[in-house]
Design a protein around this motif. Structure first.
Motif, short mmCIF file in Angstrom:
data_model
loop_
_atom_site.label_atom_id
_atom_site.label_comp_id
_atom_site.label_asym_id
_atom_site.label_seq_id
_atom_site.Cartn_x
_atom_site.Cartn_y
_atom_site.Cartn_z
N GLU A 282 0.82 -1.22 0.00
CA GLU A 282 0.00 0.00 0.00
C GLU A 282 0.85 1.26 0.00
O GLU A 282 0.38 2.32 -0.43
N SER A 285 2.44 3.50 -4.64
CA SER A 285 1.23 3.92 -5.36
C SER A 285 0.87 2.98 -6.52
O SER A 285 -0.31 2.76 -6.80
N GLU A 286 1.90 2.40 -7.19
CA GLU A 286 1.60 1.55 -8.34
C GLU A 286 1.01 0.20 -7.96
O GLU A 286 0.42 -0.50 -8.80
N ARG A 288 -0.89 -0.18 -4.89
CA ARG A 288 -1.98 0.01 -3.94
C ARG A 288 -3.31 -0.49 -4.48
O ARG A 288 -4.15 -1.02 -3.75
N GLN A 289 -3.53 -0.33 -5.78
CA GLN A 289 -4.80 -0.71 -6.39
C GLN A 289 -5.07 -2.22 -6.33
O GLN A 289 -6.23 -2.65 -6.41
N PHE A 290 -4.01 -3.02 -6.17
CA PHE A 290 -4.18 -4.47 -6.18
C PHE A 290 -4.51 -5.04 -4.79
O PHE A 290 -4.74 -6.24 -4.66
N GLU A 293 -9.24 -3.71 0.39
CA GLU A 293 -9.33 -2.91 1.61
C GLU A 293 -9.22 -3.82 2.83
O GLU A 293 -9.88 -4.86 2.91
N TRP A 486 -6.32 -9.39 -7.69
CA TRP A 486 -6.25 -8.88 -6.33
C TRP A 486 -5.20 -9.66 -5.54
O TRP A 486 -5.20 -10.89 -5.58
#
Length: 523
Positions: A282, A285-286, A288-290, A293, A486
């Motif tokens: 996290e 930035s590259e 974090r999307q994977f 939450e 994910w």
């Protein structure tokens, strides 16, 4: 002045507070336990609490009530989950006296002479009695008392105390009071309550100058009047971990001990927990999307994540092989009401309210932890991913990433893990089956797309390998219906031999080759 040790007594604190005109109206009537006092208090209030003057953690408390059966009086007392009924006051008192004597002999936390406290008809949240815990701390610089945190505690439906140690559920003040107040009224009532407990703290510190932190247990009656149930000179504030970690950290950072002594150093987090490993991703930035939450397990976070995601996974922070993992879901029924379920292994439980769900889930987690010897007993909540399926069973991918002798990172293995149809995890150790990636993805994409997709995953694995700077990591990748990868988990002790289950031995050969290389160097 009164010493800290003297003020620990509930009776002594009541005496100090009740002598202040501004505070007196918020203190329940209290007397020493004897036959005459109990009879008069029951005549006046119908319900009272009999409690040890030096007790802690809600231990040893008994609720006594007077009612009617037709025209005849009837008496009951309620201790833990048991209720006893008597037709005469004499029989009630004799049995109660024996119970108190037994408690004093067997319960370490139920100390001191017993007293009687006026029973306050507490408000209920989802059929559970609740009270409010307010922490106040003495500011080191200004030497003034300041509110530090506030949390609601909803008790177990079968019990008379709300303590977390007695299966109570800590919840946000706003969430509980929202059932009785408008959004505009909640901060007004909160401010009034905080001002009241600061007055009480000032009064107590006038009589005892050793106080540094206080915990006030406040109950609201049906008219929303606050009543002081108890003052704790050595309050625990762990319940804030379950509702508001920022508040917990604030209280802990200002904590100077209960009598001003130097606080004990807090234990450092285990570096190789799921939470810590997740943070590594996290923070980039590259990547974090994977990351789904993820939050610490507590009722506030669970309620919030179920509202947004409807399905989540609750899992131990530091275990492997899918042990202790629980799936939790919120389902909206046709009539608009909610139904809650959780599944562990092959068992599924259903509940009508969130409070019932959390109470049962919290107990399940405690039972799991008791059976395993581990220092890290934390649980996390992770957004649930609706995984792709193969022949009706969910599956994910395990990607092995290893460091090569020239200090580069290579994806040395990639396989699929198909879950047992009755289970929620795909691990081989939980009856999952191992498959090559190709047949699992072949039903969702053509040959060229499959090759391109595997290359995409290989590149992702090699980039992530560099972040952890280890000789080997195992990435558990879950694919949703849009084929988005994910990162469900990062394993720093990946099992290489699961690849030996595949018919093609090319991958396991390369994996063991690199594993042995680093093993010889003992790095």
């Amino acid at each position: 002045m009164i010493s800290f040790e003297e003020l620990i007594s509930k009776w002594q604190k009541t005496k100090v507070l009740i002598n202040n005109r501004e505070i007196k109206g918020y203190i329940p009537e209290t007397k020493w336990l004897n036959k005459k006092n109990l009879m008069s208090m029951l005549e006046k209030h119908q319900a009272v609490f009999v409690k040890p003057s030096l007790g802690t953690g809600g231990s040893g408390i008994i609720k006594v009530q007077k009612g009617e059966d037709g025209k005849e009086p009837i008496y009951t007392y309620h201790y833990v989950k048991k209720i006893k009924t008597f037709t005469t006051f004499g029989k009630l008192y004799s049995s109660l006296k024996r119970k108190v004597e037994k408690i004093q002999k067997t319960k370490k936390r139920a100390k001191g002479r017993y007293m009687i406290q006026q029973g306050i008809p507490l408000l209920k949240y989802e059929d559970r009695l609740f009270d409010i815990r307010v922490i106040v701390q003495l500011n080191k610089k200004t030497k003034k008392w300041e509110p530090a945190g506030i949390v609601a505690r909803a008790g177990h439906p079968a019990k008379i105390v709300t303590n977390y140690s007695s299966s109570g559920i800590p919840m946000r003040y706003e969430q509980v009071m929202g059932c009785f107040l408008s959004e505009e009224e909640i901060p007004v009532y909160r401010e009034k309550l905080e001002k009241l407990v600061v007055k009480m703290a000032n009064r107590l510190s006038e009589k005892c100058n050793q106080l540094q932190i206080l915990g006030f247990d406040i109950g609201y009656d049906e008219n929303l009047k606050p009543w002081l149930i108890e003052v704790n000179l050595e309050p625990r504030f762990k319940s804030f971990k379950k509702t508001d970690m920022d508040t917990y950290k604030k209280i802990e950072s200002n904590f100077t001990g209960y009598r001003g002594e130097r606080p004990v150093e807090s234990k450092t987090k285990r570096k190789r927990s799921k939470w810590t490993l997740k943070n590594v991703l996290e923070n980039q930035s590259e990547f974090r999307q994977f990351v789904p939450e993820t939050k610490w397990f507590n009722p506030t976070n669970l309620s919030d994540m179920l509202d947004r995601h409807r399905m989540v996974y609750v899992k131990p922070d530091n275990w492997s092989f899918g042990r202790g993992v629980i799936r939790v879901e919120r389902v909206e029924k046709e009539d608009g009401s909610n139904e809650y379920t959780f599944q562990r292994k092959t068992r599924i439980y259903t509940y009508d309210t969130f409070a019932d769900l959390f109470a049962s889930l919290d107990k399940e987690i405690k039972d799991i932890m008791q059976k395993r010897k581990t220092k890290n007993k934390k649980y996390i909540i992770q957004k649930g991913i609706h995984l792709l399926k193969y022949e009706g069973c969910i599956f994910d991918l395990r990607i092995m990433v290893q460091r090569t002798p020239d200090q580069k990172y290579e994806v040395t293995g990639m396989l699929g893990r198909v879950a047992d149809p009755k289970r929620i995890v795909t691990n081989f150790h939980s009856n999952g089956k191992v498959y090559p990636v190709e047949p699992l993805l072949a039903k969702h994409m053509n040959g060229e797309e499959l090759v391109a997709y595997k290359n995409k995953l290989r590149k992702l694995g090699e980039q992530i390998g560099q972040l952890y700077n280890l000789n080997a990591i195992g990435l558990d990748i879950g694919l949703d219906r849009d084929f988005f990868p994910w990162i469900i988990e990062v394993n720093i002790w990946p099992d290489p031999y699961v690849f030996d289950e595949l018919e093609d031995k090319t991958m396991i050969t390369r994996i063991i080759e690199l594993r042995n290389h680093w093993k010889k160097l003992d790095i």
